[in-house]
Design a protein around this motif. Structure first.
Motif, short mmCIF file in Angstrom:
data_model
loop_
_atom_site.label_atom_id
_atom_site.label_comp_id
_atom_site.label_asym_id
_atom_site.label_seq_id
_atom_site.Cartn_x
_atom_site.Cartn_y
_atom_site.Cartn_z
N ILE A 11 1.00 -1.20 0.02
CA ILE A 11 0.10 0.01 -0.03
C ILE A 11 0.97 1.16 0.18
O ILE A 11 1.85 1.50 0.88
CB ILE A 11 -0.81 -0.04 1.26
N GLY A 12 0.64 2.16 -0.87
CA GLY A 12 1.25 3.20 -0.93
C GLY A 12 0.32 4.58 -0.90
O GLY A 12 -0.78 4.28 -0.70
N GLY A 13 0.87 5.96 -0.51
CA GLY A 13 -0.13 6.77 -0.62
C GLY A 13 -0.91 7.06 -1.71
O GLY A 13 -1.98 7.69 -1.54
N THR A 14 -0.37 6.67 -2.97
CA THR A 14 -1.44 6.98 -4.00
C THR A 14 -1.99 5.84 -4.63
O THR A 14 -3.06 5.51 -5.04
CB THR A 14 -0.59 7.84 -5.12
N THR A 35 -7.30 3.19 -1.27
CA THR A 35 -8.53 3.54 -0.74
C THR A 35 -8.24 3.89 0.72
O THR A 35 -8.36 3.04 1.84
CB THR A 35 -9.49 2.42 -0.76
N PRO A 36 -7.84 5.17 1.05
CA PRO A 36 -7.51 5.71 2.47
C PRO A 36 -8.68 5.48 3.54
O PRO A 36 -8.46 5.37 4.68
CB PRO A 36 -7.21 7.18 2.07
N GLN A 37 -9.96 5.54 3.22
CA GLN A 37 -10.96 5.24 3.97
C GLN A 37 -10.92 4.01 4.76
O GLN A 37 -11.37 3.45 5.48
CB GLN A 37 -12.24 5.51 3.40
N ASP A 38 -10.28 2.83 3.68
CA ASP A 38 -10.08 1.34 4.15
C ASP A 38 -9.27 0.89 3.33
O ASP A 38 -9.69 0.54 2.24
CB ASP A 38 -11.52 0.83 4.20
N TYR A 39 -7.99 0.83 3.54
CA TYR A 39 -6.92 0.23 2.71
C TYR A 39 -7.06 -1.00 2.23
O TYR A 39 -6.83 -1.43 1.19
CB TYR A 39 -5.56 0.58 3.30
N GLN A 41 -9.80 -2.39 1.57
CA GLN A 41 -10.94 -2.53 0.35
C GLN A 41 -10.12 -2.35 -1.09
O GLN A 41 -10.50 -3.14 -1.90
CB GLN A 41 -11.75 -1.12 0.34
N GLY A 42 -9.05 -1.53 -1.08
CA GLY A 42 -8.38 -1.38 -2.41
C GLY A 42 -7.54 -2.78 -2.45
O GLY A 42 -7.24 -3.21 -3.74
N ILE A 43 -7.01 -3.42 -1.63
CA ILE A 43 -6.13 -4.66 -1.77
C ILE A 43 -7.27 -5.70 -2.45
O ILE A 43 -7.18 -6.36 -3.37
CB ILE A 43 -5.75 -5.23 -0.39
N GLU A 44 -8.34 -5.77 -1.67
CA GLU A 44 -9.36 -6.59 -2.11
C GLU A 44 -9.76 -6.34 -3.57
O GLU A 44 -9.88 -7.51 -4.67
CB GLU A 44 -10.69 -6.74 -1.29
#
Length: 694
Positions: A11-14, A35-39, A41-44
């Motif tokens: 996970i990165g900042g962007t 997805t800063p609100q829930d990182y 989620q971006g992984i999934e």
């Protein structure tokens, strides 16, 4: 089906980077916005999309390794748990007294950061352990009950216990931690004696408090990510990258999250070190430029340096670490990384004097650079690189992220009007200022430590690393750059090369001349037993699958700063240790005093699980290669002006060097080969850039 793939996620900042590697070294990747609100989620979404694209079943994944910024972001954003501290009577203000250091010596407006535990939640127990371990005042359970009642009434979510001199006798601390755990069953309790049993009450207390502050957040994150992996059908154990360069099970990291403060950057460095071993490059400067920050690390003789302490929450840190006091000290082994606030998302603006500035503020993933069309209005380094022709004006990540070039150009032009420059000169100025900022990081780990950067190769990684590598190398006097396969996702790839690792510590406060091999072995035995037990529980049952290395923290009697050195076996090993300490002291501090007494401060154990198969393949190549249309694009190269520059894929390069300028476009990164540089491809599929002789 056999579990034939390894999965790494960073996970990165962007961006969130997903890398899937087969047993024969074929690499598949996916890059999605974080997805800063829930990182998680971006992984999934990233993992799910990649598996769907490839038609690979989740059951085929035999290993999952993850690097995360959750721990660091929790402190930076001050979103940790409401915390309480129980300490010895008279020591409740240790966190604020700290070390009387300031990162800006002559700044009369500098304000030290508030302690992570407010003073009214720093409670005292009327107990006292002496420096020799004897008990001066016994612990009274009435103090513990009173503290528990306050913590309960105040809604405290995590508790730290740090008593004076507990490193020599931890009985009171363990009793207090056990009592509070029973009394407050839903509140995690961290005892300093279990986390960092060594000298230094402020550092030990700070480390324990940081661990407690972020622990509930990391525990929730690990639990959420595990649930998402289960939903995807991934049954492989979740391993998380540690700051020291090893990986550990997710549940262990959740209990001790201080070990993942520099999780993401460590993965890139570990990958660079393993790559250097593979291709025979022992000395390199790892340059990692992402969307928010740029990092630099020195690797010498195939080894990176480990710092016993880092500071977190005080902004980017230069690797020299000569100026401290900006953040909260955490004594957990961490790869020595210099970091500055310069990345693709760094915002360009004007200062009070009307000059051009870049960073450290970043547009991040939301809203992102202007060109992303997600609401960003302030121009960034990425916008500047698009205007300069370095990045594909149509889209990034093979068309998955469309770009609004007109909006980026307009934002750059508007900024240029404020400073009296054209859009082109403004964009090039932004690029150059970012280089100057990142040069500070390179010098922080090289010239500021007496090393000549021209004698090192640069490993350029991160989504923006290869865009700036040539211009940055020129400024540093470097002549060789290595851009590895999937350079833009190299941290996600690098963590797949890491070993399972644990680093343990115990106090050992003895003079070196009073210690023999038997006494040393007796002190180290509990540490070794604990380390081997951890490895056995993680699938490394035999001596062939276990690697154990013992280190010592040593200093001259009365000195403050210790040095960490490896211990050899036997009494001769102690004699060698003494000689090695004097030599290392000369190298680090510029002097040695062979006539002075030397003392142990602590013993440290590094235990690794040895995989029966190589962690790194003999070669790497990208699978499902996304075609790059060969074309010519105008790009701006400073004094050389605008040049019609050929653009093509990595596969066009061979072992025969081709002179620049040229641009190599890939799914995850862009390699800008400036005029005066040449590029070729080696046997491991690295793009190797060399600077032409003057």
């Amino acid at each position: 089906m056999s579990a034939s793939y390894r999965l790494g996620v960073d996970i990165g900042g962007t961006f969130t980077d997903v890398v899937l590697m087969s047993a024969d070294g074929v690499i598949y990747s996916k890059k999605v916005l974080s997805t800063p609100q829930d990182y998680s989620q971006g992984i999934e979404s990233g993992v799910s999309a990649l598996l769907a694209e490839l038609g690979i079943d989740a059951s085929e994944i035999g290993e999952f390794v993850h690097a995360t910024t959750v721990a660091t972001n929790t402190i930076i954003e001050r979103k940790g748990a409401r915390s309480g501290l129980l300490t010895t009577k008279g020591f409740r203000d240790v966190l604020e007294i700290a070390r009387f250091r300031t990162p800006r010596l002559y700044d009369i407006h500098y304000k030290k950061q508030d302690a992570l535990v407010e003073r009214r939640l720093r409670l005292e127990a009327d107990e006292r352990i002496c420096a020799d371990g004897s008990v001066a005042r016994r612990l009274d359970e009435a103090d513990l009950e009173a503290a528990a009642a306050v913590f309960e009434a105040e809604g405290v979510e995590a508790v730290s216990v740090a008593f004076i001199n507990s490193y020599v006798n931890g009985d009171h601390e363990r009793r207090a931690a056990a009592f509070l755990s029973r009394r407050l069953p839903r509140v995690p309790v961290t005892a300093s004696v279990d986390l960092l049993p060594q000298l230094g009450e402020y550092e030990r207390t700070s480390t324990t408090v940081v661990n407690s502050y972020i622990r509930p957040v990391v525990e929730r994150y690990v639990s959420s990510l595990k649930a998402r992996l289960d939903r995807l059908g991934i049954k492989a154990p979740m391993m998380i990258m540690q700051s020291s360069g090893g990986v550990a099970p997710g549940d262990a990291v959740a209990r001790q999250p201080i070990d993942i403060i520099e999780s993401g950057p460590a993965a890139g460095v570990l990958g660079g070190q393993r790559l250097g071993e593979k291709i025979g490059v022992g000395d390199m400067l790892v340059f990692d430029m992402g969307g928010t920050t740029a990092k630099a690390t020195v690797i010498e003789n195939h080894a990176y340096a480990i710092c016993p302490e880092t500071e977190v929450g005080g902004g980017a840190a230069l690797g020299a670490r000569m100026v401290k006091g900006a953040g909260y000290p955490v004594q957990s082994p961490t790869i020595d990384i210099a970091e500055v606030g310069a990345g693709g998302g760094s915002i360009a603006a004007t200062d009070a004097a009307g000059g051009l500035t870049v960073g450290p503020r970043s547009a991040g993933a939301e809203p992102g650079p202007v060109a992303y069309g997600r609401g960003g209005t302030q121009p960034t380094v990425t916008d500047a690189n698009i205007v300069l022709g370095y990045l594909n004006p149509g889209a990034l990540v093979s068309g998955e992220l469309a770009l609004d070039v007109e909006a980026a150009t307009s934002a750059i032009a508007a900024l240029g009007e404020k400073v009296g420059l054209s859009a082109t000169d403004t964009a090039y100025g932004i690029h150059a200022i970012a280089d100057a900022t990142m040069l500070r990081a390179l010098r922080g780990v090289s010239s500021e430590k007496g090393r000549d950067p021209s004698q090192y190769a640069m490993l350029a990684i991160g989504g923006n690393g290869s865009v700036h590598a040539c211009s940055l190398a020129e400024a540093a006097g470097m002549t060789r750059i290595v851009a590895p396969p999937v350079a833009g996702l190299f941290s996600a790839l690098g963590m797949l090369f890491a070993d399972v690792e644990h680093q343990l510590v115990t106090a050992f406060y003895r003079r070196l001349d009073e210690v023999d091999a038997a006494a040393l072995g007796e002190a180290a035995a509990p540490l070794i037993d604990r380390g081997l037990e951890m490895l056995r529980g993680e699938g490394f049952p035999t001596s062939e699958s276990q690697s154990v290395t013992l280190f010592a923290d040593l200093r001259y009697v009365g000195q403050t700063s210790p040095l960490t050195l490896r211990i050899s076996e036997g009494d001769q090993g102690l004699a060698a240790l003494r000689a090695a300490f004097h030599a290392e002291h000369q190298a680090v501090f510029g002097y040695a005093s062979p006539g002075e007494a030397v003392q142990f401060v602590a013993l440290k154990l590094v235990c690794r699980g040895v995989s029966p198969t190589p962690r790194m393949p003999d070669s790497a190549r990208r699978g499902a290669e996304r075609a790059v249309a060969r074309h010519v694009r105008r790009a701006f190269f400073g004094e050389a002006g605008w040049i019609d520059t050929p653009v093509g894929p990595r596969s066009d390069l061979t072992e025969t060097p081709v002179a620049g300028p040229m641009i190599v476009e890939e799914y995850d990164t862009t390699i800008v080969v400036r005029p005066g540089w040449s590029a070729a491809c080696d046997a491991w599929n690295n793009v190797v850039l060399t600077r032409d002789a003057a």
